[in-house]
Design a protein around this motif. Structure first.
Motif, PDB file in Angstrom:
ATOM      1  N   PRO A  58      32.101   2.948  49.229  1.00 57.94           N
ATOM      2  CA  PRO A  58      31.438   1.732  49.746  1.00 57.94           C
ATOM      3  C   PRO A  58      32.435   1.075  51.030  1.00 57.94           C
ATOM      4  N   SER A  59      31.866   0.466  51.918  1.00 59.55           N
ATOM      5  CA  SER A  59      32.687  -0.418  52.909  1.00 59.55           C
ATOM      6  C   SER A  59      32.463  -1.893  52.763  1.00 59.55           C
ATOM      7  N   ALA A  60      33.293  -2.434  53.121  1.00 57.40           N
ATOM      8  CA  ALA A  60      33.077  -4.108  52.966  1.00 57.40           C
ATOM      9  C   ALA A  60      33.403  -4.634  54.369  1.00 57.40           C
ATOM     10  N   ASP A  61      32.676  -5.929  54.556  1.00 63.25           N
ATOM     11  CA  ASP A  61      32.967  -6.586  55.449  1.00 63.25           C
ATOM     12  C   ASP A  61      33.926  -7.589  55.056  1.00 63.25           C
ATOM     13  N   PRO A  62      35.161  -7.794  55.564  1.00 61.27           N
ATOM     14  CA  PRO A  62      35.961  -8.860  55.442  1.00 61.27           C
ATOM     15  C   PRO A  62      35.745 -10.230  55.713  1.00 61.27           C
ATOM     16  N   ASP A  63      34.979 -10.540  56.861  1.00 64.05           N
ATOM     17  CA  ASP A  63      34.532 -11.611  57.250  1.00 64.05           C
ATOM     18  C   ASP A  63      33.334 -12.316  56.334  1.00 64.05           C
ATOM     19  N   CYS A  64      32.500 -11.467  55.959  1.00 61.62           N
ATOM     20  CA  CYS A  64      31.599 -11.707  54.715  1.00 61.62           C
ATOM     21  C   CYS A  64      31.899 -12.262  53.740  1.00 61.62           C
ATOM     22  N   TYR A  65      32.951 -11.237  53.183  1.00 61.21           N
ATOM     23  CA  TYR A  65      33.639 -11.714  52.002  1.00 61.21           C
ATOM     24  C   TYR A  65      34.401 -12.911  52.127  1.00 61.21           C
ATOM     25  N   MET A  66      35.305 -13.265  53.075  1.00 65.95           N
ATOM     26  CA  MET A  66      36.130 -14.439  53.030  1.00 65.95           C
ATOM     27  C   MET A  66      35.027 -15.899  53.035  1.00 65.95           C
ATOM     28  N   SER A  67      34.104 -15.622  53.877  1.00 65.75           N
ATOM     29  CA  SER A  67      33.149 -16.498  53.901  1.00 65.75           C
ATOM     30  C   SER A  67      32.311 -16.973  52.639  1.00 65.75           C
ATOM     31  N   HIS A  68      32.038 -16.083  52.193  1.00 70.12           N
ATOM     32  CA  HIS A  68      31.522 -16.216  50.518  1.00 70.12           C
ATOM     33  C   HIS A  68      32.501 -16.603  49.521  1.00 70.12           C
ATOM     34  N   ILE A  69      33.760 -15.995  49.397  1.00 73.28           N
ATOM     35  CA  ILE A  69      34.798 -16.513  48.467  1.00 73.28           C
ATOM     36  C   ILE A  69      35.025 -18.054  48.776  1.00 73.28           C
ATOM     37  N   ASP A  70      35.189 -18.224  50.068  1.00 76.13           N
ATOM     38  CA  ASP A  70      35.580 -19.707  50.469  1.00 76.13           C
ATOM     39  C   ASP A  70      34.480 -20.576  50.116  1.00 76.13           C
ATOM     40  N   ALA A  71      33.154 -20.380  50.163  1.00 78.97           N
ATOM     41  CA  ALA A  71      31.917 -20.984  49.670  1.00 78.97           C
ATOM     42  C   ALA A  71      32.119 -21.310  48.211  1.00 78.97           C
ATOM     43  N   ILE A  72      32.221 -20.171  47.500  1.00 77.51           N
ATOM     44  CA  ILE A  72      32.518 -20.209  46.005  1.00 77.51           C
ATOM     45  C   ILE A  72      33.736 -21.398  45.688  1.00 77.51           C
ATOM     46  N   THR A  73      34.689 -21.078  46.220  1.00 79.57           N
ATOM     47  CA  THR A  73      36.106 -22.040  45.953  1.00 79.57           C
ATOM     48  C   THR A  73      35.679 -23.201  46.344  1.00 79.57           C
ATOM     49  N   GLU A  74      35.106 -23.603  47.336  1.00 72.44           N
ATOM     50  CA  GLU A  74      34.528 -24.868  47.736  1.00 72.44           C
ATOM     51  C   GLU A  74      33.700 -25.692  46.793  1.00 72.44           C
ATOM     52  N   LYS A  75      32.911 -24.863  46.038  1.00 74.77           N
ATOM     53  CA  LYS A  75      31.958 -25.310  45.072  1.00 74.77           C
ATOM     54  C   LYS A  75      32.909 -25.650  43.644  1.00 74.77           C
ATOM     55  N   TYR A  76      33.849 -24.974  43.352  1.00 81.23           N
ATOM     56  CA  TYR A  76      34.762 -25.129  42.318  1.00 81.23           C
ATOM     57  C   TYR A  76      35.639 -26.225  42.588  1.00 81.23           C
ATOM     58  N   ARG A  77      36.207 -26.513  43.820  1.00 80.38           N
ATOM     59  CA  ARG A  77      37.209 -27.110  43.962  1.00 80.38           C
ATOM     60  C   ARG A  77      36.540 -28.737  44.204  1.00 80.38           C
ATOM     61  N   ARG A  78      35.191 -28.750  44.489  1.00 79.20           N
ATOM     62  CA  ARG A  78      34.590 -30.114  44.371  1.00 79.20           C
ATOM     63  C   ARG A  78      34.587 -30.851  42.762  1.00 79.20           C
ATOM     64  N   ARG A  79      34.762 -30.119  42.034  1.00 78.26           N
ATOM     65  CA  ARG A  79      34.540 -30.299  40.540  1.00 78.26           C
ATOM     66  C   ARG A  79      36.188 -30.914  40.306  1.00 78.26           C
ATOM     67  N   LEU A  80      37.218 -30.709  41.012  1.00 74.42           N
ATOM     68  CA  LEU A  80      38.494 -31.008  40.615  1.00 74.42           C
ATOM     69  C   LEU A  80      38.793 -32.487  41.149  1.00 74.42           C
ATOM     70  N   SER A  81      39.875 -33.072  40.463  1.00 76.97           N
ATOM     71  CA  SER A  81      40.304 -34.583  41.255  1.00 76.97           C
ATOM     72  C   SER A  81      41.876 -34.595  40.664  1.00 76.97           C
ATOM     73  N   GLY A  82      42.410 -35.354  41.464  1.00 76.76           N
ATOM     74  CA  GLY A  82      43.818 -35.800  40.936  1.00 76.76           C
ATOM     75  C   GLY A  82      44.723 -34.607  40.907  1.00 76.76           C
ATOM     76  N   ALA A  83      45.510 -34.522  39.921  1.00 80.10           N
ATOM     77  CA  ALA A  83      46.695 -33.578  39.937  1.00 80.10           C
ATOM     78  C   ALA A  83      45.930 -32.189  39.894  1.00 80.10           C
ATOM     79  N   ALA A  84      44.985 -31.945  39.247  1.00 77.36           N
ATOM     80  CA  ALA A  84      44.058 -30.453  39.333  1.00 77.36           C
ATOM     81  C   ALA A  84      43.795 -30.197  40.963  1.00 77.36           C
ATOM     82  N   LEU A  85      43.311 -31.150  41.576  1.00 77.65           N
ATOM     83  CA  LEU A  85      42.961 -30.812  42.828  1.00 77.65           C
ATOM     84  C   LEU A  85      44.080 -30.767  43.814  1.00 77.65           C
TER      85      LEU A  85
END
Length: 175
Positions: A58-85
């Motif tokens: 299979p072939s993968a689109d790196p830009d698509c991957y980075m865009s989607h993983i960044d969105a997931i990362t941001e979703k989780y990051r919004r749940r962090l604060s203080g030292a964790a963030l």
């Protein structure tokens, strides 16, 4: 794709840092639910992969991957604060240097592979360091203040490649 694209790998490591900070925050009682959420979220990455035929990989689109993983990362990051963030927002080179310093100081075994992501072994080492050095908070997160005490800023810039040759899967994403 991650092995072939260093930029995609950096985005994956940013996710891993955020995921493991959130994992520490939710504690063992929340690990299963977080893991299930991560598995579901990773399903969105499938749209970045195309299968061309049975005999071809299979072939993968790196830009698509980075865009989607960044969105997931941001979703989780919004749940962090203080030292964790603060910790999850730190650049990978600093994570590598901080883990290296924990090894140098004896809080992690010399055989520890530096990967820049804080799994259980590194979390335990951070908590021990925080306790032994009398840090005001013992929580297994390296706040910006903790990071500055553990590894002054000028030390990070002197050793930006520390530990890069020693990569393992302690903190790699296995949600």
């Amino acid at each position: 794709m991650l092995c072939e694209n260093s930029e995609a790998t950096k985005h994956e490591l940013m996710f891993d840092q955020t995921y493991y900070a959130l994992r520490q925050l939710v504690g063992q009682a929340g690990w299963r639910a977080l893991r299930n959420e991560a598995v579901t979220d990773e399903g969105t990455l499938k749209q970045c992969i195309s299968v061309t035929g049975p005999q071809q990989p299979p072939s993968a689109d790196p830009d698509c991957y980075m865009s989607h993983i960044d969105a997931i990362t941001e979703k989780y990051r919004r749940r962090l604060s203080g030292a964790a963030l603060e910790e999850a927002s730190r650049p990978i080179d600093e994570h590598l240097a901080l883990q290296g310093k924990l090894i140098e100081l004896g809080y992690l075994p010399p055989s520890t592979k530096v990967d820049g992501v804080y799994g259980e072994t590194t979390r335990n080492a951070i908590e021990t360091w925080q306790r032994v050095t009398g840090r005001p908070v013992v929580n297994g997160f390296l706040s910006d203040a903790d990071a500055q005490v553990l590894l002054p800023v000028d030390t990070v810039s002197e050793h930006p490649d520390q530990g890069k040759e020693n990569v393992n899967v302690e903190g790699s994403k296995n949600p």
